[in-house]
Design a protein around this motif. Sequence first.
Motif, PDB file in Angstrom:
ATOM      1  N   UNK A 248       0.839  -1.187   0.000  1.00  0.00           N
ATOM      2  CA  UNK A 248       0.000   0.000   0.000  1.00  0.00           C
ATOM      3  C   UNK A 248       0.875   1.238   0.000  1.00  0.00           C
ATOM      4  N   UNK A 249       0.525   2.206  -0.828  1.00  0.00           N
ATOM      5  CA  UNK A 249       1.279   3.450  -0.871  1.00  0.00           C
ATOM      6  C   UNK A 249       1.435   3.940  -2.294  1.00  0.00           C
ATOM      7  N   UNK A 250       1.901   5.180  -2.468  1.00  0.00           N
ATOM      8  CA  UNK A 250       2.020   5.746  -3.812  1.00  0.00           C
ATOM      9  C   UNK A 250       3.039   5.008  -4.666  1.00  0.00           C
ATOM     10  N   UNK A 251       2.819   5.049  -5.976  1.00  0.00           N
ATOM     11  CA  UNK A 251       3.757   4.416  -6.913  1.00  0.00           C
ATOM     12  C   UNK A 251       5.155   4.998  -6.758  1.00  0.00           C
ATOM     13  N   UNK A 252       5.236   6.328  -6.681  1.00  0.00           N
ATOM     14  CA  UNK A 252       6.510   7.007  -6.435  1.00  0.00           C
ATOM     15  C   UNK A 252       6.524   7.425  -4.971  1.00  0.00           C
ATOM     16  N   UNK A 253       7.451   6.858  -4.211  1.00  0.00           N
ATOM     17  CA  UNK A 253       7.492   7.111  -2.773  1.00  0.00           C
ATOM     18  C   UNK A 253       8.057   8.501  -2.481  1.00  0.00           C
ATOM     19  N   UNK A 254       7.958   8.900  -1.212  1.00  0.00           N
ATOM     20  CA  UNK A 254       8.416  10.235  -0.800  1.00  0.00           C
ATOM     21  C   UNK A 254       9.901  10.436  -1.073  1.00  0.00           C
ATOM     22  N   UNK A 255      10.696   9.355  -1.019  1.00  0.00           N
ATOM     23  CA  UNK A 255      12.138   9.485  -1.274  1.00  0.00           C
ATOM     24  C   UNK A 255      12.491   9.429  -2.753  1.00  0.00           C
ATOM     25  N   UNK A 256      11.462   9.378  -3.621  1.00  0.00           N
ATOM     26  CA  UNK A 256      11.682   9.362  -5.063  1.00  0.00           C
ATOM     27  C   UNK A 256      11.818   7.972  -5.656  1.00  0.00           C
ATOM     28  N   UNK A 257      11.895   6.937  -4.815  1.00  0.00           N
ATOM     29  CA  UNK A 257      11.987   5.574  -5.333  1.00  0.00           C
ATOM     30  C   UNK A 257      10.627   5.102  -5.831  1.00  0.00           C
ATOM     31  N   UNK A 258      10.640   4.059  -6.615  1.00  0.00           N
ATOM     32  CA  UNK A 258       9.424   3.538  -7.236  1.00  0.00           C
ATOM     33  C   UNK A 258       9.165   2.125  -6.721  1.00  0.00           C
ATOM     34  N   UNK A 259       7.910   1.789  -6.547  1.00  0.00           N
ATOM     35  CA  UNK A 259       7.578   0.414  -6.174  1.00  0.00           C
ATOM     36  C   UNK A 259       8.189  -0.566  -7.172  1.00  0.00           C
ATOM     37  N   UNK A 260       8.733  -1.650  -6.659  1.00  0.00           N
ATOM     38  CA  UNK A 260       9.270  -2.693  -7.540  1.00  0.00           C
ATOM     39  C   UNK A 260       8.149  -3.544  -8.125  1.00  0.00           C
ATOM     40  N   UNK A 261       7.142  -3.817  -7.316  1.00  0.00           N
ATOM     41  CA  UNK A 261       6.023  -4.661  -7.727  1.00  0.00           C
ATOM     42  C   UNK A 261       4.740  -3.833  -7.665  1.00  0.00           C
ATOM     43  N   UNK A 262       4.022  -3.793  -8.773  1.00  0.00           N
ATOM     44  CA  UNK A 262       2.805  -2.985  -8.873  1.00  0.00           C
ATOM     45  C   UNK A 262       1.658  -3.843  -9.390  1.00  0.00           C
ATOM     46  N   UNK A 263       0.459  -3.301  -9.247  1.00  0.00           N
ATOM     47  CA  UNK A 263      -0.732  -4.045  -9.671  1.00  0.00           C
ATOM     48  C   UNK A 263      -1.740  -3.093 -10.276  1.00  0.00           C
ATOM     49  N   UNK A 264      -2.547  -3.631 -11.166  1.00  0.00           N
ATOM     50  CA  UNK A 264      -3.599  -2.836 -11.777  1.00  0.00           C
ATOM     51  C   UNK A 264      -4.911  -3.609 -11.758  1.00  0.00           C
ATOM     52  N   UNK A 265      -5.971  -2.856 -11.946  1.00  0.00           N
ATOM     53  CA  UNK A 265      -7.263  -3.461 -12.222  1.00  0.00           C
ATOM     54  C   UNK A 265      -7.820  -2.819 -13.482  1.00  0.00           C
ATOM     55  N   UNK A 266      -8.998  -3.271 -13.899  1.00  0.00           N
ATOM     56  CA  UNK A 266      -9.589  -2.799 -15.145  1.00  0.00           C
ATOM     57  C   UNK A 266     -10.980  -2.229 -14.882  1.00  0.00           C
ATOM     58  N   UNK A 267     -11.420  -1.386 -15.805  1.00  0.00           N
ATOM     59  CA  UNK A 267     -12.661  -0.651 -15.580  1.00  0.00           C
ATOM     60  C   UNK A 267     -13.868  -1.564 -15.399  1.00  0.00           C
ATOM     61  N   UNK A 268     -13.898  -2.701 -16.081  1.00  0.00           N
ATOM     62  CA  UNK A 268     -15.071  -3.568 -15.944  1.00  0.00           C
ATOM     63  C   UNK A 268     -15.158  -4.198 -14.560  1.00  0.00           C
ATOM     64  N   UNK A 269     -14.039  -4.326 -13.863  1.00  0.00           N
ATOM     65  CA  UNK A 269     -14.077  -4.851 -12.502  1.00  0.00           C
ATOM     66  C   UNK A 269     -14.587  -3.811 -11.498  1.00  0.00           C
ATOM     67  N   UNK A 270     -14.655  -2.547 -11.926  1.00  0.00           N
ATOM     68  CA  UNK A 270     -15.239  -1.506 -11.082  1.00  0.00           C
ATOM     69  C   UNK A 270     -16.760  -1.457 -11.190  1.00  0.00           C
ATOM     70  N   UNK A 271     -17.303  -2.095 -12.204  1.00  0.00           N
ATOM     71  CA  UNK A 271     -18.730  -1.929 -12.510  1.00  0.00           C
ATOM     72  C   UNK A 271     -19.516  -3.230 -12.428  1.00  0.00           C
ATOM     73  N   UNK A 272     -19.041  -4.263 -13.122  1.00  0.00           N
ATOM     74  CA  UNK A 272     -19.802  -5.504 -13.200  1.00  0.00           C
ATOM     75  C   UNK A 272     -19.469  -6.422 -12.020  1.00  0.00           C
ATOM     76  N   UNK A 273     -20.398  -7.346 -11.720  1.00  0.00           N
ATOM     77  CA  UNK A 273     -20.190  -8.361 -10.697  1.00  0.00           C
ATOM     78  C   UNK A 273     -21.055  -9.566 -11.043  1.00  0.00           C
ATOM     79  N   UNK A 274     -20.930 -10.608 -10.249  1.00  0.00           N
ATOM     80  CA  UNK A 274     -21.596 -11.887 -10.546  1.00  0.00           C
ATOM     81  C   UNK A 274     -23.067 -11.749 -10.942  1.00  0.00           C
ATOM     82  N   UNK A 275     -23.884 -10.916 -10.300  1.00  0.00           N
ATOM     83  CA  UNK A 275     -25.291 -10.832 -10.702  1.00  0.00           C
ATOM     84  C   UNK A 275     -25.505 -10.401 -12.152  1.00  0.00           C
ATOM     85  N   UNK A 276     -24.519  -9.757 -12.761  1.00  0.00           N
ATOM     86  CA  UNK A 276     -24.692  -9.256 -14.132  1.00  0.00           C
ATOM     87  C   UNK A 276     -24.616 -10.351 -15.185  1.00  0.00           C
TER      88      UNK A 276
END
Length: 448
Positions: A248-276
């Motif tokens: 948890x935390x910003x992609x670019x940290x306060x010391x200017x370093x960058x997360x080594x491991x990152x994750x994304x999600x997609x727009x359809x996972x924000x909207x649809x769910x099993x009932x759809x």
Amino acid sequence: MTSTLIVNARLVNEGREFDGDLRFADGRIELIGDGLAAKPGETVIDANGRRLLPGMIDDQVHFREPGMEYKADIATESAAAVAGGLTSFMDMPNTRPPTLDSAALEDKYRRAAGRAWGNYGFYHGASNDNLEAIRALDPKAAPGIKVFMGASTGNMLVDDPATLDAIFRDTPVPIITHCEDTPMIDATLAEYRAKYGDDIPVECHPDIRSREACIKSTRLALELARRHGTRLHVLHISTADELALFEKGPLIRADGSRKQITAETCVHFLHFARPDYARLGNFIKCNPAIKDVSDRDAIIRALADDVLDVLATDHAPHTLEEKNKPYIDAPSGLPLVQYALNLALEKVHDGLLTTAQVVQKFAHAPAQLFDVERRGFLREGYAADLVLVEDTPFTVQRSDVLSKCGWSPFEGMTFRSRIASTWVNGVLAWDGEKLVGAPQGQRLTFDR
């Protein structure tokens, strides 16, 4: 080229929303300020308080070219993208033939030149037998290496442990992964075939492509990345369970370093769910699968809380004929680019995200993560990839769909914001109703 001045805008950039003006000329943002006076002969656009955003950068699309142009191609899908405020895209390698060497990679760049409405980058793919091509890749030639740790189109499932380890050890660019455990999925599918034959209900899709299959594969990818210090980006997170695996935390940290491991999600996972599934069936069949309401709600919170770093589409169109086949034969994937930003802004209207957070996840973060040169921000000297958004409702009609497949899972849905204008490299590409002029997309460059 004459300059353009946008006045009375609500600029959204780098965590802030503020009133101001923006001038661009020769494809670049020239000046950002307040009360800017028009130059002689300058084009002036009064934003009237509408929001001005940097163009979105979609780091996960399947535009199907080469080899599957009957369902999509670079020209049609990039047109749909700019209509949706997406000014840059990064296209996946599981084409026909797959993008497994530098010759195939450069062929895709040649195909995009003069035809892509947005700026373009293409991933190099991985297979069980192209390790030397990966090692030889010019880091400036591609945003990353795509590793399918789950079943995919073509010769691209990397399931040899020694090869996987070597790819993570030797890659010259970030690795992006599709994480689903194929043996686990195949075993579950066999169980459902035994129960239903070929008439498996589509509602079973999130059980066949299960959360357990996602978690097992994601854990493996993270273990490899940590072992070798690899920059890893895990695509399309679809479960609440996986969120605990990421920092948890910003992609670019306060010391200017960058997360080594990152994750994304997609727009359809924000909207649809099993009932759809009951209403939309195969039209929301995708891999990984859309899962439960609780997963959807947790994913939205994780975006707001900086557990998930990037928002993308995984735009993957198929024809209506293909989607109307029985579940077992219908391919996975949805057309998404044209309405992706609209859908993200719905979460702003709902009070679940801010516009600044959408811009961070959909524009700033992809630029930072993949070292994209001078794009993804409203900054002087950066490319004038711009999106003007207005809060005017509209309802999606099939006749409005620009993707070659000609349908959308959002047909009949009313969005509360629309894309009023999109500029790509300082040239108007979408005027709120139609495409304008000719494609202006440029090859993305990477500061590595």
